[in-house]
Design a protein around this motif. Structure first.
Motif, PDB file in Angstrom:
ATOM      1  N   VAL A 105     -42.072   3.602 117.495  1.00  0.00           N
ATOM      2  CA  VAL A 105     -42.843   2.363 117.271  1.00  0.00           C
ATOM      3  C   VAL A 105     -42.373   1.354 118.306  1.00  0.00           C
ATOM      4  O   VAL A 105     -41.190   0.985 118.334  1.00  0.00           O
ATOM      5  CB  VAL A 105     -42.616   1.819 115.848  1.00  0.00           C
ATOM      6  N   GLY A 106     -43.269   0.916 119.176  1.00  0.00           N
ATOM      7  CA  GLY A 106     -42.928  -0.040 120.223  1.00  0.00           C
ATOM      8  C   GLY A 106     -43.179  -1.475 119.795  1.00  0.00           C
ATOM      9  O   GLY A 106     -43.505  -1.742 118.634  1.00  0.00           O
ATOM     10  N   PRO A 107     -43.051  -2.415 120.720  1.00  0.00           N
ATOM     11  CA  PRO A 107     -43.221  -3.848 120.399  1.00  0.00           C
ATOM     12  C   PRO A 107     -44.536  -4.184 119.714  1.00  0.00           C
ATOM     13  O   PRO A 107     -44.557  -4.974 118.768  1.00  0.00           O
ATOM     14  CB  PRO A 107     -43.126  -4.515 121.782  1.00  0.00           C
ATOM     15  N   GLU A 108     -45.647  -3.602 120.172  1.00  0.00           N
ATOM     16  CA  GLU A 108     -46.942  -3.895 119.532  1.00  0.00           C
ATOM     17  C   GLU A 108     -46.972  -3.373 118.101  1.00  0.00           C
ATOM     18  O   GLU A 108     -47.465  -4.039 117.188  1.00  0.00           O
ATOM     19  CB  GLU A 108     -48.078  -3.270 120.345  1.00  0.00           C
ATOM     20  N   GLY A 109     -46.442  -2.171 117.920  1.00  0.00           N
ATOM     21  CA  GLY A 109     -46.374  -1.605 116.567  1.00  0.00           C
ATOM     22  C   GLY A 109     -45.462  -2.408 115.663  1.00  0.00           C
ATOM     23  O   GLY A 109     -45.771  -2.620 114.481  1.00  0.00           O
ATOM     24  N   ILE A 110     -44.350  -2.877 116.209  1.00  0.00           N
ATOM     25  CA  ILE A 110     -43.412  -3.704 115.432  1.00  0.00           C
ATOM     26  C   ILE A 110     -44.081  -4.997 114.999  1.00  0.00           C
ATOM     27  O   ILE A 110     -43.920  -5.452 113.856  1.00  0.00           O
ATOM     28  CB  ILE A 110     -42.148  -4.023 116.256  1.00  0.00           C
ATOM     29  N   GLU A 111     -44.876  -5.576 115.893  1.00  0.00           N
ATOM     30  CA  GLU A 111     -45.575  -6.820 115.566  1.00  0.00           C
ATOM     31  C   GLU A 111     -46.555  -6.609 114.408  1.00  0.00           C
ATOM     32  O   GLU A 111     -46.619  -7.422 113.471  1.00  0.00           O
ATOM     33  CB  GLU A 111     -46.319  -7.326 116.800  1.00  0.00           C
ATOM     34  N   LYS A 112     -47.308  -5.516 114.461  1.00  0.00           N
ATOM     35  CA  LYS A 112     -48.250  -5.208 113.372  1.00  0.00           C
ATOM     36  C   LYS A 112     -47.496  -4.894 112.085  1.00  0.00           C
ATOM     37  O   LYS A 112     -47.903  -5.288 110.984  1.00  0.00           O
ATOM     38  CB  LYS A 112     -49.142  -4.033 113.769  1.00  0.00           C
ATOM     39  N   PHE A 113     -46.396  -4.172 112.225  1.00  0.00           N
ATOM     40  CA  PHE A 113     -45.558  -3.827 111.077  1.00  0.00           C
ATOM     41  C   PHE A 113     -45.055  -5.093 110.383  1.00  0.00           C
ATOM     42  O   PHE A 113     -45.117  -5.210 109.152  1.00  0.00           O
ATOM     43  CB  PHE A 113     -44.390  -2.961 111.565  1.00  0.00           C
ATOM     44  N   CYS A 114     -44.562  -6.047 111.168  1.00  0.00           N
ATOM     45  CA  CYS A 114     -44.063  -7.312 110.608  1.00  0.00           C
ATOM     46  C   CYS A 114     -45.182  -8.082 109.909  1.00  0.00           C
ATOM     47  O   CYS A 114     -44.983  -8.673 108.844  1.00  0.00           O
ATOM     48  CB  CYS A 114     -43.452  -8.175 111.705  1.00  0.00           C
TER      49      CYS A 114
END
Length: 277
Positions: A105-114
């Motif tokens: 999970v990269g930065p974009e995925g982390i942002e959506k996850f948050c």
């Protein structure tokens, strides 16, 4: 006299027969008069066979509903048990919601996850979660880290993790766990090809971890901004936590001859001069 004797004898015999007949009648064993040709009729009338009652339509519906209720209860119990049990399969599917086709999970995925769990990326609870996952790089969760960490938390869905956020925050209240997270934060935040943490990142991480609990942090942050330091090494990083826990707010118990790093000696000197001027 002979006639009288015979008459008496006959009457006695009739009385005996009547007594026997009366007894048999009480036991339902006598035959009705005129029914000599059907000797078994009295028995059938005396003890009629019980007929087996045929179930009505209402009974059938009741039995059917009872069976359906039993099946439903078993299914419902099974569903509850399945929902309460951690599922590696669900956890894996959850991971790929943010990783896409990759195994990280990269930065974009982390942002959506948050966004999904309702937490800002810079919230300290994300650092605690990263610690639980033993994530090695800031802004990235690998598949192995995800499965191991979420498994330890027994979280395989967004809802379950949301319900665990208060627990993750409470971990910071334990001094031993906090110290482990603080030490972890240094390696988590630094560039992997660097031994030290650049100053801007260090200030952000210190603010995240000590900003709300160490009253001197705003002053220490000002000192760092005007200092000559460009990076913070791990020894300095760890000693800042010890300093925040053991030194009085007026710095009265600070030992200049102690084993503190030069960084903190300079901070104490700068602070005292600031207080005097």
């Amino acid at each position: 006299m002979v006639i009288d004797f015979q008459l008496n004898s006959h009457l006695t015999t009739l009385a005996s027969i009547h007594k026997i007949h009366h007894t048999l009648h009480r036991l339902n064993l006598t035959e009705d008069v005129g029914q000599d040709s059907h000797p078994s009729a009295c028995c059938s009338r005396a003890m009629p066979p019980r007929k087996k009652r045929r179930p009505s339509a209402g009974d059938d519906l009741s039995a059917k509903k009872s069976r359906q209720d039993s099946i439903f209860r078993k299914h419902e119990t099974s569903q509850i048990r399945e929902e309460e049990t951690f599922s590696s399969k669900r956890c894996l599917e959850w991971f790929y919601e943010y990783a896409g086709c990759d195994d990280v999970v990269g930065p974009e995925g982390i942002e959506k996850f948050c966004e999904d769990i309702g937490v800002e990326p810079e919230n300290v609870v994300m650092l605690v979660l990263a610690w639980k996952l033993d994530a090695q790089s800031m802004g990235y969760f690998t598949l192995q880290e995800w499965l191991r960490g979420m498994g330890s938390l027994q979280c395989d869905s967004t809802e379950r993790l949301r319900n665990s956020l208060d627990y993750l925050r409470s971990v910071l209240n334990d001094s031993t766990s906090f110290k482990l997270i603080y030490r972890y934060a240094f390696d988590f935040a630094r560039e992997k090809d660097q031994r030290s943490l650049d100053l801007n990142t260090a200030k952000c991480m210190l603010g995240l971890l000590l900003g709300k609990t160490w009253p001197l942090f705003p002053v220490f942050n000002q000192f760092l901004e005007q200092s000559k330091y460009k990076v913070i090494n791990k020894d300095q990083w760890c000693n800042v936590l010890e300093f925040s826990r053991t030194i009085n707010l007026d710095l009265s118990n600070y030992d200049e001859d102690g084993a503190w790093p030069v960084l903190l000696d300079e901070f104490v000197e700068w602070y005292k001069e600031r207080q005097m001027s």
